[in-house]
Design an enzyme around this catalytic site. Structure first.
Site, PDB file in Angstrom:
ATOM      1  N   VAL A  74       0.832  -1.205   0.000  1.00  0.00           N
ATOM      2  CA  VAL A  74       0.000   0.000   0.000  1.00  0.00           C
ATOM      3  C   VAL A  74       0.872   1.264   0.000  1.00  0.00           C
ATOM      4  O   VAL A  74       0.643   2.198  -0.788  1.00  0.00           O
ATOM      5  CB  VAL A  74      -0.961  -0.007   1.212  1.00  0.00           C
ATOM      6  CG1 VAL A  74      -1.764   1.272   1.267  1.00  0.00           C
ATOM      7  CG2 VAL A  74      -1.887  -1.215   1.129  1.00  0.00           C
TER       8      VAL A  74
ATOM      9  N   LYS B 190      -7.928  -1.841   8.775  1.00  0.00           N
ATOM     10  CA  LYS B 190      -9.284  -2.178   9.256  1.00  0.00           C
ATOM     11  C   LYS B 190      -9.256  -2.855  10.611  1.00  0.00           C
ATOM     12  O   LYS B 190     -10.153  -2.671  11.428  1.00  0.00           O
ATOM     13  CB  LYS B 190     -10.000  -3.075   8.252  1.00  0.00           C
ATOM     14  CG  LYS B 190      -9.176  -4.261   7.779  1.00  0.00           C
ATOM     15  CD  LYS B 190      -9.046  -4.245   6.287  1.00  0.00           C
ATOM     16  CE  LYS B 190      -7.845  -5.021   5.818  1.00  0.00           C
ATOM     17  NZ  LYS B 190      -7.685  -5.042   4.389  1.00  0.00           N
TER      18      LYS B 190
ATOM     19  N   GLY C 289     -11.262  -1.457   0.122  1.00  0.00           N
ATOM     20  CA  GLY C 289     -10.130  -0.934  -0.651  1.00  0.00           C
ATOM     21  C   GLY C 289     -10.429   0.324  -1.432  1.00  0.00           C
ATOM     22  O   GLY C 289     -10.610   1.398  -0.861  1.00  0.00           O
TER      23      GLY C 289
ATOM     24  N   ILE D 214     -13.029   1.190  -3.235  1.00  0.00           N
ATOM     25  CA  ILE D 214     -14.415   1.682  -3.370  1.00  0.00           C
ATOM     26  C   ILE D 214     -14.636   2.811  -2.352  1.00  0.00           C
ATOM     27  O   ILE D 214     -14.419   2.600  -1.164  1.00  0.00           O
ATOM     28  CB  ILE D 214     -15.444   0.561  -3.081  1.00  0.00           C
ATOM     29  CG1 ILE D 214     -15.145  -0.690  -3.915  1.00  0.00           C
ATOM     30  CG2 ILE D 214     -16.860   1.055  -3.329  1.00  0.00           C
ATOM     31  CD1 ILE D 214     -16.039  -1.886  -3.576  1.00  0.00           C
TER      32      ILE D 214
ATOM     33  N   GLY E   6      -1.262 -14.623  -5.768  1.00  0.00           N
ATOM     34  CA  GLY E   6      -1.035 -13.499  -4.851  1.00  0.00           C
ATOM     35  C   GLY E   6      -2.314 -12.923  -4.265  1.00  0.00           C
ATOM     36  O   GLY E   6      -2.293 -11.873  -3.634  1.00  0.00           O
TER      37      GLY E   6
ATOM     38  N   ASP F  89     -11.393 -10.833   8.462  1.00  0.00           N
ATOM     39  CA  ASP F  89     -11.154  -9.569   7.750  1.00  0.00           C
ATOM     40  C   ASP F  89     -12.488  -8.909   7.353  1.00  0.00           C
ATOM     41  O   ASP F  89     -12.681  -7.707   7.542  1.00  0.00           O
ATOM     42  CB  ASP F  89     -10.302  -9.877   6.505  1.00  0.00           C
ATOM     43  CG  ASP F  89     -10.124  -8.673   5.603  1.00  0.00           C
ATOM     44  OD1 ASP F  89      -9.301  -7.801   5.936  1.00  0.00           O
ATOM     45  OD2 ASP F  89     -10.822  -8.608   4.572  1.00  0.00           O
TER      46      ASP F  89
ATOM     47  N   LYS G 214     -14.401  -5.148   8.577  1.00  0.00           N
ATOM     48  CA  LYS G 214     -14.989  -4.132   7.696  1.00  0.00           C
ATOM     49  C   LYS G 214     -16.479  -3.958   7.992  1.00  0.00           C
ATOM     50  O   LYS G 214     -16.998  -2.838   7.984  1.00  0.00           O
ATOM     51  CB  LYS G 214     -14.776  -4.535   6.239  1.00  0.00           C
ATOM     52  CG  LYS G 214     -13.293  -4.626   5.869  1.00  0.00           C
ATOM     53  CD  LYS G 214     -13.126  -5.298   4.523  1.00  0.00           C
ATOM     54  CE  LYS G 214     -11.673  -5.571   4.216  1.00  0.00           C
ATOM     55  NZ  LYS G 214     -11.498  -6.466   3.064  1.00  0.00           N
TER      56      LYS G 214
ATOM     57  N   GLY H 176      -5.247  -4.242  -3.333  1.00  0.00           N
ATOM     58  CA  GLY H 176      -4.250  -3.973  -4.362  1.00  0.00           C
ATOM     59  C   GLY H 176      -3.646  -2.596  -4.172  1.00  0.00           C
ATOM     60  O   GLY H 176      -4.276  -1.697  -3.598  1.00  0.00           O
TER      61      GLY H 176
HETATM   62  N1  LIG Z   1      -2.570  -4.864   0.537  1.00  0.00           N
HETATM   63  C1  LIG Z   1      -3.804  -4.421   0.264  1.00  0.00           C
HETATM   64  O1  LIG Z   1      -4.320  -4.580  -0.846  1.00  0.00           O
HETATM   65  C2  LIG Z   1      -4.578  -3.689   1.331  1.00  0.00           C
HETATM   66  C3  LIG Z   1      -5.867  -3.209   1.036  1.00  0.00           C
HETATM   67  C4  LIG Z   1      -6.579  -2.479   1.997  1.00  0.00           C
HETATM   68  C5  LIG Z   1      -5.985  -2.263   3.230  1.00  0.00           C
HETATM   69  N2  LIG Z   1      -4.750  -2.773   3.495  1.00  0.00           N
HETATM   70  C6  LIG Z   1      -4.172  -2.503   4.806  1.00  0.00           C
HETATM   71  O2  LIG Z   1      -3.017  -1.686   4.617  1.00  0.00           O
HETATM   72  C7  LIG Z   1      -2.057  -1.961   5.628  1.00  0.00           C
HETATM   73  C8  LIG Z   1      -0.732  -2.305   4.972  1.00  0.00           C
HETATM   74  O3  LIG Z   1      -0.893  -3.435   4.133  1.00  0.00           O
HETATM   75  P1  LIG Z   1       0.238  -3.878   3.082  1.00  0.00           P
HETATM   76  O4  LIG Z   1      -0.413  -4.921   2.239  1.00  0.00           O
HETATM   77  O5  LIG Z   1       0.867  -2.697   2.430  1.00  0.00           O
HETATM   78  O6  LIG Z   1       1.290  -4.577   4.058  1.00  0.00           O
HETATM   79  P2  LIG Z   1       2.815  -4.914   3.753  1.00  0.00           P
HETATM   80  O7  LIG Z   1       3.065  -4.993   2.294  1.00  0.00           O
HETATM   81  O8  LIG Z   1       3.169  -6.078   4.607  1.00  0.00           O
HETATM   82  O9  LIG Z   1       3.603  -3.618   4.292  1.00  0.00           O
HETATM   83  C9  LIG Z   1       3.691  -3.328   5.649  1.00  0.00           C
HETATM   84  C10 LIG Z   1       4.750  -2.247   5.833  1.00  0.00           C
HETATM   85  O10 LIG Z   1       4.824  -1.956   7.221  1.00  0.00           O
HETATM   86  C11 LIG Z   1       6.177  -1.965   7.635  1.00  0.00           C
HETATM   87  N3  LIG Z   1       6.260  -2.430   9.015  1.00  0.00           N
HETATM   88  C12 LIG Z   1       5.832  -3.601   9.524  1.00  0.00           C
HETATM   89  N4  LIG Z   1       6.122  -3.664  10.842  1.00  0.00           N
HETATM   90  C13 LIG Z   1       6.741  -2.513  11.129  1.00  0.00           C
HETATM   91  C14 LIG Z   1       7.322  -1.985  12.315  1.00  0.00           C
HETATM   92  N5  LIG Z   1       7.309  -2.668  13.455  1.00  0.00           N
HETATM   93  N6  LIG Z   1       7.889  -0.761  12.243  1.00  0.00           N
HETATM   94  C15 LIG Z   1       7.927  -0.055  11.085  1.00  0.00           C
HETATM   95  N7  LIG Z   1       7.400  -0.514   9.928  1.00  0.00           N
HETATM   96  C16 LIG Z   1       6.832  -1.714   9.972  1.00  0.00           C
HETATM   97  C17 LIG Z   1       6.888  -2.924   6.706  1.00  0.00           C
HETATM   98  O11 LIG Z   1       8.260  -2.592   6.687  1.00  0.00           O
HETATM   99  P3  LIG Z   1       9.321  -3.368   5.767  1.00  0.00           P
HETATM  100  O12 LIG Z   1       8.858  -3.179   4.361  1.00  0.00           O
HETATM  101  O13 LIG Z   1      10.605  -2.665   6.021  1.00  0.00           O
HETATM  102  O14 LIG Z   1       9.305  -4.790   6.196  1.00  0.00           O
HETATM  103  C18 LIG Z   1       6.143  -2.649   5.396  1.00  0.00           C
HETATM  104  O15 LIG Z   1       6.763  -1.592   4.707  1.00  0.00           O
HETATM  105  C19 LIG Z   1      -2.675  -3.077   6.480  1.00  0.00           C
HETATM  106  O16 LIG Z   1      -3.348  -2.515   7.568  1.00  0.00           O
HETATM  107  C20 LIG Z   1      -3.685  -3.719   5.545  1.00  0.00           C
HETATM  108  O17 LIG Z   1      -4.756  -4.343   6.215  1.00  0.00           O
HETATM  109  C21 LIG Z   1      -4.040  -3.457   2.575  1.00  0.00           C
END
Ligand SMILES: NC(=O)c1ccc[n+]([C@@H]2O[C@H](COP(=O)([O-])OP(=O)(O)OC[C@H]3O[C@@H](n4cnc5c(N)ncnc54)[C@H](OP(=O)(O)O)[C@@H]3O)[C@@H](O)[C@H]2O)c1
Length: 440
Positions: A24, A116, A145, A147, A198, A212, A216, A314
């Site tokens: 994200v 969430k 996401g 929407i 993925g 999850d 929401k 995404g």
């Molecule tokens: N992915 C989706 O499509 C999506 C959609 C809607 C909402 N979300 C929400 O968005 C949020 C992020 O999701 P994501 O998919 O982007 O997750 P992700 O790819 O796993 O990224 C998480 C990020 O947080 C960092 N992080 C984790 N622990 C940390 C800590 N202790 N201190 C500092 N940084 C830390 C990680 O650092 P490093 O990179 O250095 O490891 C990484 O950059 C979540 O709450 C998720 O529910 C995601």
């Protein structure tokens, strides 16, 4: 600590710090870079990334971050006088995300989050802090996401009393279900394909168990009904026990299987919040939501039925929602996080989800031997469950005979208990499946 330079010729930029540069966070950086000029015009001022933070500074993220200021200490973002908005994209209900959120709001910064789990568990507390500090708390990306459903309900439909909100709130489950539908795949096979593409995590528990979607749903329920958010009041069951026959039999009955989160507020019964696989009529728009998409239906007393569909996850769609929140903050357009002050939200009694009356689909897989059908009929009769139709399909999956019952209207608990009792008998060869047949 100073992150940003001042330019007296420009309107004051909105200074944004990003915490979490994963899927994200990377999307947000790309979007802010790609649409910079348009965003400046729409926001009325530039949106400037003044600091980045994640766990590993040296990780290759596939983006050039050399122009940005990396901050190792997340707490410094909340304390800095040079940050207006903190965007939390770390994840997790508690831990560093929650600490940062509390620090940010406590310091009077605006907070934008995609999290969430954190909003579902701590949204009310965070909203209280935001109100005390008169600072924005925005979370469009946390529900469905890309929407813009939070904005639509919070603002566009705010004049309506909303009695019911429901939808497909988890793209991973919908991807698995539509794969089972199209390919005739079993659950395990479809899950493996979703993981390979993925769409599902290595540990898919949060998605496939409905947790999850429950996060929401609880957020939507609070917004729609003006009730205090209560994640513990959502009853949840997932899609793990589905077999390929369930999808086929649902189709034969003129329905499709979808994981539906549904919340209703009723003056007599209270607040009903449930996530479970359901049979959706094949002519309902939700039956046509394919793959990893999400969809939300809200029924307002003046506007009627609203239907929203789009990408529920995404990098691009999630970043779109986050940056929309940032633009609102830049315009100084914000209000209470849950559409009214926390003190104005009321505490609805929790409806007994098991007492809900409806027709149900019950699927059993049993040994092909004498007396089994009689035992099924007796158990159903003893539980007070009346059967509308009964289908037996030769040699079904799992080396047993597949039996599908459609019940007359009855309380969910009685039907579930009867199915569980049949599932524990010595002739049962697979866990039974019970799904409400929605009349939408
Ligand atoms: N992915 C989706 O499509 C999506 C959609 C809607 C909402 N979300 C929400 O968005 C949020 C992020 O999701 P994501 O998919 O982007 O997750 P992700 O790819 O796993 O990224 C998480 C990020 O947080 C960092 N992080 C984790 N622990 C940390 C800590 N202790 N201190 C500092 N940084 C830390 C990680 O650092 P490093 O990179 O250095 O490891 C990484 O950059 C979540 O709450 C998720 O529910 C995601």
């Amino acid at each position: 600590m100073s992150f940003a330079a001042n330019n007296p010729d420009q309107p004051r930029p909105l200074r944004v710090a990003l915490a979490g540069i994963g899927v994200v966070g990377g999307g947000v950086i790309r979007l802010l870079e790609a649409n910079r000029d348009l965003i400046t015009r729409r926001a009325g001022r530039p949106v400037e990334i003044v600091a980045l933070n994640a766990r590993d500074r040296n990780k290759d993220r596939g983006i050039d971050l050399s122009a940005y200021n990396w901050v190792d200490d997340m707490g410094a973002l909340a304390q800095s006088d040079d940050v207006d908005v903190i965007v939390e994209m770390i994840g997790g209900a508690d831990g560093p995300a929650l600490t940062l959120a509390r620090q940010a709001l406590g310091a009077g910064k605006a907070l934008v989050t995609a999290n969430k789990a954190m909003i579902a568990h701590h949204g009310l507390d965070l909203a209280r802090i935001a109100e005390e500090k008169d600072t924005p708390l925005k979370y469009e990306a946390a529900v469905a996401g890309g929407i813009p459903v939070i904005k639509a309900i919070r603002e566009g439909a705010s004049a309506n009393e909303i009695a019911r909100v429901y939808g497909i709130l988890n793209g991973t489950c919908n991807y698995i279900l539509t794969l089972m539908e199209r390919e005739g795949a079993g659950y395990d096979e479809a899950l493996a394909a979703a993981q390979a593409e993925g769409y599902a995590e290595a540990d898919p528990t949060f998605d496939v168990e409905g947790i999850d979607a429950a996060h929401k749903l609880s957020i939507l329920a609070s917004l729609c009904f003006g009730t205090k958010l209560d994640i513990n009041a959502v009853s949840t069951s997932g899609i793990r026990n589905l077999i390929a026959d369930d999808i086929r039999e649902a189709e034969a009955l003129g329905h499709r299987v979808r994981l539906i989160g549904m919340a209703e507020r009723d003056a007599e019964r209270g607040l009903y919040q449930r996530v479970q696989p359901c049979l959706v009529p094949a002519d309902h728009p939700l039956a046509y939501v394919p793959g990893a998409l999400n969809a939300v239906v809200a029924e307002g007393n003046f506007v009627g039925r609203l239907f929203f569909e789009g990408a529920g996850a995404g990098a691009g769609p999630t970043a779109s929602a986050i940056v929309a929140d940032i633009i609102d903050i830049a315009r100084d357009e914000y209000g209470p996080a849950f559409a009214m002050p926390v003190e104005a939200l009321d505490q609805a009694p929790i409806a007994d989800a098991g007492a809900r009356i409806g027709k149900h689909y019950v699927r059993l897989v049993v040994e092909d031997r004498i007396g089994v059908l009689a035992e099924i009929a007796t158990t159903m009769r003893d539980a007070g469950v009346s059967i509308e139709s009964f289908i037996q399909r030769g040699n079904g999956s799992n080396n047993g005979v597949v039996i599908v019952l459609v019940t007359h209207e009855g309380p969910a608990d009685a039907i579930q208990n009867a199915a569980a009792s049949l599932g524990s008998s010595d002739f049962s060869v697979a866990p039974p499946m019970v799904m409400p047949i929605l009349a939408l």
